[in-house]
Design an enzyme around this catalytic site. Structure first.
Site: not given
Length: 640
Positions: A354-355, A241, A540, A259, A496, A331-332, A188
């Site tokens: 999650d973001d 992103r 994290n 993930k 990150n 995600e992203d 990850y």
């Protein structure tokens, strides 16, 4: 030939090679439950729920107001009589699956390599296909770790791990679980960022579903192409992103794959219950469009109605194919889509970003834990963020919710303790008309301030949080200013990968003269300053989302509620010990992650039952023990 009974290893997943089922199952009539207004059989008094920004985006709806059109039904029929997600599923004794010899060695779900015993080699036609040595799984792990440590380039280690996952699934997870602190940065962040940038060049075998605009109108058929049918967690990205690296288009697939590896290794969700998905609507990254080896659609990103229709078709197909209780983790996605998707589907699907939510939960846990070092309550502290995107505003909202819960103060009041700086400076009320909707709750009365260091000096925060995605923005002047009016300034550089971190651990400790309480999104090595060794914490998301997802699954939750995120934060904060605090750590070590995940899962599940959002009844008496018993084990099974 392998003939298996109900306790056999095939209860987790089927062969991708030759297989045939001769079982006949009796289909039971559906059971219809009359649900109360809170979505649960019987009556349950639910305490008043705190409002949030997402409720405003949902036109006043909350996840407790379940859409009448979205009943707890549909999708995968529970033919096994069991949907606990991570438990072994029972099959009838006369079910026979055939795989032998070469095909068995090429099946990653069941291949054991040199760990096949002499008896197994005879029974399953493996003689001559393997060297004569018979070794244990532990020795295999030892050998592989020795090989991986020989690589000096992190991407080489990543590729070695992916190769292992493709040929021996159980050994991959055994290796990762036994060496989680060393290998987490490999599978990850930060290494996965580089892997995504080069994904087109290193792709060997697809590990998930690629759904593009070419599949519009056929997404349900595409989902049915995936070999595993009992899916319980989907991680999906559109690649716009990726970490702090921007638009990587179709190559963002590395994120869902990574993930879900952690869902299994850290949270114990069965690998066969996990589905990585990339939705390809094009990319605005011209470098990728010009790359002859790019693996995605060669067009600019679709937007507006075209984009919304594709996403909606995907969400409807997921629910139709897998049922109400499948968890979809966004995600992203870029800011402008992330909030809208969470608001749109939060009341009709089991969704989690999650973001926004995972990052918020893990940061809140760190802040609760840090109070043991600095004293006081959350409400007695002042927070300043650099970055007002989905991560920054998500963290800010959860902090405000927790303060409101602790003090009983209105959410509008607790938000006033939190200030945000974006690319145009401090977010203040005079900018209200030009702000995006998710920034407006954070526009307070104050004179405009253009840069971060002036904002620090004016606001005098006790906590400085970076979620900007821009590296080295916590300069020496900023950190020294924080240290000038705080005995122990809390500095969280969350962006990150490592190259995008707002400052390094060494910089934070040196510029604050060893007084900072520091954590970052990506890992940093311990730092020695004035004869004392400081161990930086890693804020994290992997602390949160595996256990959080497990809690949703074992309770049969049908919606995600903000109170579940608070429950996850509180559970994580309780796992930090005095020994950790003595080293300056505000998070427990990752070596205990499975225990941590079990406690988080139990807290989340308990909250789901309390809110009437759980469907797995009756509630287990000991949820921690139940979560631990449900976790997937990568230990080899014996073949008859």
């Amino acid at each position: 030939m392998i003939s298996l009974n109900s306790s056999s290893f095939l209860s987790n997943s089927g062969f991708s090679g030759i297989s045939r089922s001769v079982s006949q199952r009796k289909v039971l009539p559906p059971v219809v439950l009359a649900l109360g207004s809170n979505g649960r059989a019987g009556e349950l008094n639910v305490s008043a729920v705190m409002e949030s920004t997402l409720k405003e985006l949902r036109d006043g709806n909350t996840v407790l107001e379940v859409d009448s059109k979205s009943a707890v039904s549909g999708g995968v029929r529970d033919v096994q009589g069991e949907d606990a997600a991570t438990e072994d599923q029972i099959v009838t004794p006369w079910t026979i699956t055939v795989a032998s010899g070469y095909s068995l060695l090429r099946n990653p779900h069941h291949n054991k390599g040199l760990a096949f015993t002499e008896k197994e080699r005879d029974h399953h036609y493996l003689r001559g296909l393997l060297p004569p040595a018979v070794v244990s799984q532990d020795l295999q792990v030892k050998k592989l770790m020795a090989n991986i440590r020989q690589y000096t380039v992190p991407l080489q280690k990543y590729m070695a791990m992916m190769d292992l996952q493709e040929r021996n699934e159980k050994l991959f997870y055994k290796l990762l679980m036994d060496n989680v602190e060393e290998l987490l940065p490999v599978v990850y962040t930060p290494t996965v960022g580089e892997a995504c940038q080069k994904y087109g060049g290193i792709l060997r075998r697809p590990q998930g579903l690629f759904i593009s605009l070419n599949e519009k109108g056929k997404i349900l058929e595409v989902l049915k192409n995936w070999p595993e049918k009992n899916i319980q967690v989907i991680v999906v990205t559109d690649g716009e992103r990726i970490l702090g690296l921007g638009d990587l288009g179709c190559q963002g697939m590395g994120i869902p794959v990574g993930k879900l590896s952690l869902y299994t290794a850290l949270g114990g969700v069965r690998p066969s219950a996990c589905l990585p998905v990339t939705i390809d609507v094009g990319t605005n990254n011209q470098k990728l469009l010009d790359d002859e080896f790019y693996i995605g659609l060669r067009q600019k990103r679709a937007t507006g109605q075209e984009y919304a229709e594709l996403i909606h078709e995907f969400m409807c197909a997921v629910k139709q194919n897998y049922g109400e209780k499948v968890l979809v983790q966004f995600e992203d996605f870029a800011n402008h889509n992330a909030f809208d998707l969470l608001a749109r589907y939060g009341t009709t699907h089991l969704v989690f970003n999650d973001d926004i939510q995972g990052t918020a939960s893990v940061v809140l846990a760190g802040l609760i834990s840090a109070l043991n070092l600095v004293g006081g309550t959350l409400a007695e502290h002042t927070f300043l963020f650099l970055g007002a995107g989905e991560a920054g505003t998500g963290i800010a909202e959860l902090i405000a919710l927790e303060m409101s819960k602790q003090t009983q103060a209105p959410l509008e009041e607790t938000r006033k303790k939190i200030w945000l700086v974006d690319s145009k400076g401090l977010i203040v009320s005079s900018r209200m008309d030009s702000l995006q909707h998710f920034k407006k709750p954070w526009a307070h009365e104050h004179e405009p301030i253009k840069n971060l260091v002036d904002a620090v000096k004016a606001i005098k925060p006790t906590v400085l949080i970076g979620s900007s995605g821009v590296g080295r923005t916590f300069t020496k002047e900023v950190v020294e200013a924080m240290a000038s009016f705080n005995e122990k300034p809390i500095i969280l550089a969350l962006s990150n990968p490592t190259s995008q971190s707002e400052c390094t651990a060494e910089e934070a400790y040196t510029w604050s003269e060893g007084r900072a309480i520091f954590a970052s999104g990506s890992p940093f090595d311990p730092v020695e300053y004035n004869g004392k060794v400081f161990v930086p914490g890693q804020s994290n998301n992997a602390y949160i989302f595996p256990g959080f997802g497990l809690g949703l699954i074992i309770s049969g939750a049908i919606r995600v509620h903000d109170d579940m995120l608070l429950a996850a934060s509180e559970a994580l904060a309780k796992q930090a010990t005095q020994e950790n605090f003595d080293k300056g750590m505000i998070y427990p070590p990752f070596s205990n992650i499975r225990k941590i995940s079990a406690h988080i899962a139990a807290n989340v599940a308990a909250k789901a039952y309390e809110l009437g959002l759980a469907t797995r009844l009756p509630q287990p008496e000991n949820l921690v023990e139940y979560a631990e018993n449900c976790m997937y084990s990568p230990v080899y099974r014996s073949f008859r």
